[in-house]
Design a protein around this motif. Structure first.
Motif, PDB file in Angstrom:
ATOM      1  N   ARG A 119       0.806  -1.231   0.000  1.00 17.07           N
ATOM      2  CA  ARG A 119       0.000   0.000   0.000  1.00 17.07           C
ATOM      3  C   ARG A 119       0.830   1.267   0.000  1.00 17.07           C
ATOM      4  N   ASP A 120       2.148   1.147  -0.307  1.00 18.16           N
ATOM      5  CA  ASP A 120       3.011   2.322  -0.356  1.00 18.16           C
ATOM      6  C   ASP A 120       3.663   2.459  -1.727  1.00 18.16           C
ATOM      7  N   HIS A 121       4.646   1.607  -2.015  1.00 17.37           N
ATOM      8  CA  HIS A 121       5.281   1.660  -3.335  1.00 17.37           C
ATOM      9  C   HIS A 121       5.952   0.340  -3.675  1.00 17.37           C
ATOM     10  N   LEU A 122       6.336   0.236  -4.941  1.00 13.48           N
ATOM     11  CA  LEU A 122       6.985  -0.945  -5.492  1.00 13.48           C
ATOM     12  C   LEU A 122       8.217  -0.464  -6.239  1.00 13.48           C
ATOM     13  N   ASP A 123       9.364  -1.100  -6.032  1.00 15.47           N
ATOM     14  CA  ASP A 123      10.590  -0.807  -6.757  1.00 15.47           C
ATOM     15  C   ASP A 123      11.027  -2.081  -7.473  1.00 15.47           C
ATOM     16  N   ALA A 124      11.219  -1.997  -8.786  1.00 15.66           N
ATOM     17  CA  ALA A 124      11.709  -3.134  -9.574  1.00 15.66           C
ATOM     18  C   ALA A 124      13.093  -2.770 -10.109  1.00 15.66           C
ATOM     19  N   THR A 125      14.097  -3.573  -9.772  1.00 16.37           N
ATOM     20  CA  THR A 125      15.480  -3.311 -10.155  1.00 16.37           C
ATOM     21  C   THR A 125      15.892  -4.281 -11.255  1.00 16.37           C
ATOM     22  N   GLY A 126      16.673  -3.769 -12.238  1.00 17.50           N
ATOM     23  CA  GLY A 126      17.084  -4.611 -13.361  1.00 17.50           C
ATOM     24  C   GLY A 126      15.867  -5.103 -14.104  1.00 17.50           C
ATOM     25  N   SER A 127      15.021  -4.175 -14.530  1.00 17.33           N
ATOM     26  CA  SER A 127      13.673  -4.523 -14.973  1.00 17.33           C
ATOM     27  C   SER A 127      13.437  -4.312 -16.462  1.00 17.33           C
ATOM     28  N   ALA A 128      12.436  -5.014 -16.953  1.00 18.95           N
ATOM     29  CA  ALA A 128      11.989  -4.888 -18.341  1.00 18.95           C
ATOM     30  C   ALA A 128      10.467  -4.958 -18.352  1.00 18.95           C
ATOM     31  N   ILE A 129       9.865  -4.163 -19.220  1.00 22.63           N
ATOM     32  CA  ILE A 129       8.410  -4.163 -19.380  1.00 22.63           C
ATOM     33  C   ILE A 129       8.096  -4.771 -20.729  1.00 22.63           C
ATOM     34  N   THR A 130       7.211  -5.760 -20.733  1.00 21.18           N
ATOM     35  CA  THR A 130       6.845  -6.477 -21.947  1.00 21.18           C
ATOM     36  C   THR A 130       5.342  -6.364 -22.166  1.00 21.18           C
ATOM     37  N   LEU A 131       4.939  -5.973 -23.369  1.00 17.62           N
ATOM     38  CA  LEU A 131       3.534  -5.979 -23.787  1.00 17.62           C
ATOM     39  C   LEU A 131       3.376  -7.120 -24.775  1.00 17.62           C
ATOM     40  N   GLY A 132       2.493  -8.075 -24.462  1.00 16.95           N
ATOM     41  CA  GLY A 132       2.375  -9.255 -25.325  1.00 16.95           C
ATOM     42  C   GLY A 132       3.698  -9.979 -25.350  1.00 16.95           C
ATOM     43  N   ASP A 133       4.284 -10.167 -26.564  1.00 16.49           N
ATOM     44  CA  ASP A 133       5.626 -10.764 -26.635  1.00 16.49           C
ATOM     45  C   ASP A 133       6.681  -9.733 -26.992  1.00 16.49           C
ATOM     46  N   ARG A 134       6.356  -8.461 -26.919  1.00 13.85           N
ATOM     47  CA  ARG A 134       7.301  -7.409 -27.309  1.00 13.85           C
ATOM     48  C   ARG A 134       7.846  -6.689 -26.086  1.00 13.85           C
ATOM     49  N   ARG A 135       9.166  -6.776 -25.919  1.00 11.24           N
ATOM     50  CA  ARG A 135       9.821  -6.062 -24.819  1.00 11.24           C
ATOM     51  C   ARG A 135       9.928  -4.591 -25.213  1.00 11.24           C
ATOM     52  N   LEU A 136       9.289  -3.710 -24.421  1.00 15.71           N
ATOM     53  CA  LEU A 136       9.272  -2.285 -24.732  1.00 15.71           C
ATOM     54  C   LEU A 136      10.431  -1.525 -24.125  1.00 15.71           C
ATOM     55  N   PRO A 140      16.971   0.410 -15.407  1.00 15.37           N
ATOM     56  CA  PRO A 140      17.655  -0.025 -14.190  1.00 15.37           C
ATOM     57  C   PRO A 140      16.700  -0.132 -12.999  1.00 15.37           C
ATOM     58  N   THR A 141      15.779   0.823 -12.855  1.00  8.17           N
ATOM     59  CA  THR A 141      14.816   0.789 -11.763  1.00  8.17           C
ATOM     60  C   THR A 141      13.491   1.368 -12.224  1.00  8.17           C
ATOM     61  N   ILE A 142      12.407   0.695 -11.857  1.00  4.13           N
ATOM     62  CA  ILE A 142      11.064   1.203 -12.104  1.00  4.13           C
ATOM     63  C   ILE A 142      10.394   1.305 -10.743  1.00  4.13           C
ATOM     64  N   SER A 143       9.754   2.423 -10.484  1.00  2.00           N
ATOM     65  CA  SER A 143       9.041   2.613  -9.224  1.00  2.00           C
ATOM     66  C   SER A 143       7.595   2.952  -9.507  1.00  2.00           C
ATOM     67  N   PHE A 144       6.700   2.318  -8.772  1.00  2.00           N
ATOM     68  CA  PHE A 144       5.273   2.603  -8.866  1.00  2.00           C
ATOM     69  C   PHE A 144       4.763   2.955  -7.485  1.00  2.00           C
ATOM     70  N   SER A 145       3.932   3.944  -7.413  1.00  2.00           N
ATOM     71  CA  SER A 145       3.235   4.217  -6.164  1.00  2.00           C
ATOM     72  C   SER A 145       2.085   3.227  -6.057  1.00  2.00           C
ATOM     73  N   LEU A 146       1.902   2.649  -4.896  1.00  2.00           N
ATOM     74  CA  LEU A 146       0.777   1.762  -4.627  1.00  2.00           C
ATOM     75  C   LEU A 146      -0.274   2.477  -3.788  1.00  2.00           C
ATOM     76  N   ASP A 147      -0.068   3.768  -3.610  1.00  2.00           N
ATOM     77  CA  ASP A 147      -0.974   4.607  -2.835  1.00  2.00           C
ATOM     78  C   ASP A 147      -1.518   5.696  -3.758  1.00  2.00           C
ATOM     79  N   PRO A 148      -2.826   5.702  -4.052  1.00  2.00           N
ATOM     80  CA  PRO A 148      -3.364   6.678  -5.003  1.00  2.00           C
ATOM     81  C   PRO A 148      -3.287   8.118  -4.506  1.00  2.00           C
ATOM     82  N   ASN A 149      -3.012   8.322  -3.227  1.00  2.00           N
ATOM     83  CA  ASN A 149      -2.894   9.678  -2.700  1.00  2.00           C
ATOM     84  C   ASN A 149      -1.507  10.279  -2.901  1.00  2.00           C
ATOM     85  N   ARG A 150      -0.550   9.462  -3.333  1.00  2.13           N
ATOM     86  CA  ARG A 150       0.804   9.935  -3.575  1.00  2.13           C
ATOM     87  C   ARG A 150       0.946  10.273  -5.053  1.00  2.13           C
TER      88      ARG A 150
END
Length: 194
Positions: A119-136, A140-150
């Motif tokens: 309920r706070d945040h998520l940090d992904a290190t050494g990360s890749a984002i893939t849509l379907g079979d295509r790596r977009l 090095p690091t992706i951070s997402f807030s897990l709190d909609p108020n932030r």
């Protein structure tokens, strides 16, 4: 084994009442709140409320506060999960909110390490984002807030457009996150005429 909102079920359980260490082997399921993780091995320290799971797959329904960035539930697969009530640390992990079977996922985040602070945040290190079979993206690091108020930390989807002066363009926001108080974005614009 069940204590203070966490439960471990397994085919084989070895429990040491002196140390409080429970070792689950064979078809283990670890529950905390409305979340669960299944694995072949779970080591749970009932005194410190820490657990280590290997070759794990799970679902986190309470990890995300309903918001715009990540929907719930969150599905994850990892070589290892180190869990405490304050943090879930996934090693060599895949994460998605797509509820399809793995080969039909619409998107996924793969990372060498994912730290989830519920309920706070998520940090992904050494990360890749893939849509379907295509790596977009590989970042090095992706951070997402897990709190909609932030405020939103991550906006990695590029904006595309056209300008009569600059031609076709792509705009990217590349975030950085050092700690909860030191984060921001670097804006990168690419134009076809400059």
């Amino acid at each position: 084994v069940e204590i203070a909102g966490i439960r471990l079920d397994s085919q084989q359980l070895i429990y040491d009442s002196e140390t409080g260490l429970a070792k689950g082997r064979k078809d283990c399921v670890f529950f905390w709140g409305d979340n669960f993780a299944a694995s072949q091995e779970v080591d749970l320290d009932t005194k410190t409320k820490k657990a280590v799971m290997r070759k794990v797959a799970g679902r986190g329904s309470e990890l995300v506060t309903s918001g715009k960035q990540l929907e719930e539930p969150m599905f994850f697969y990892a070589d290892e999960l180190r869990w405490t009530p304050e943090k879930a640390e996934l090693t060599h992990a895949v994460l998605t909110t797509c509820d399809e079977v793995p080969q039909d996922w619409h998107y996924k985040i793969e990372a060498s390490k994912i730290d989830i602070y519920p309920r706070d945040h998520l940090d992904a290190t050494g990360s890749a984002i893939t849509l379907g079979d295509r790596r977009l993206f590989t970042l090095p690091t992706i951070s997402f807030s897990l709190d909609p108020n932030r405020s939103i930390w991550q906006d990695f989807i590029p904006t595309f457009g056209y300008s009569g002066i600059f031609g076709a363009f792509a705009r990217f926001r590349v975030p950085y996150h050092i700690d909860p108080r030191n984060y921001g974005k670097v804006l990168l614009d690419f134009y076809s005429k400059t």
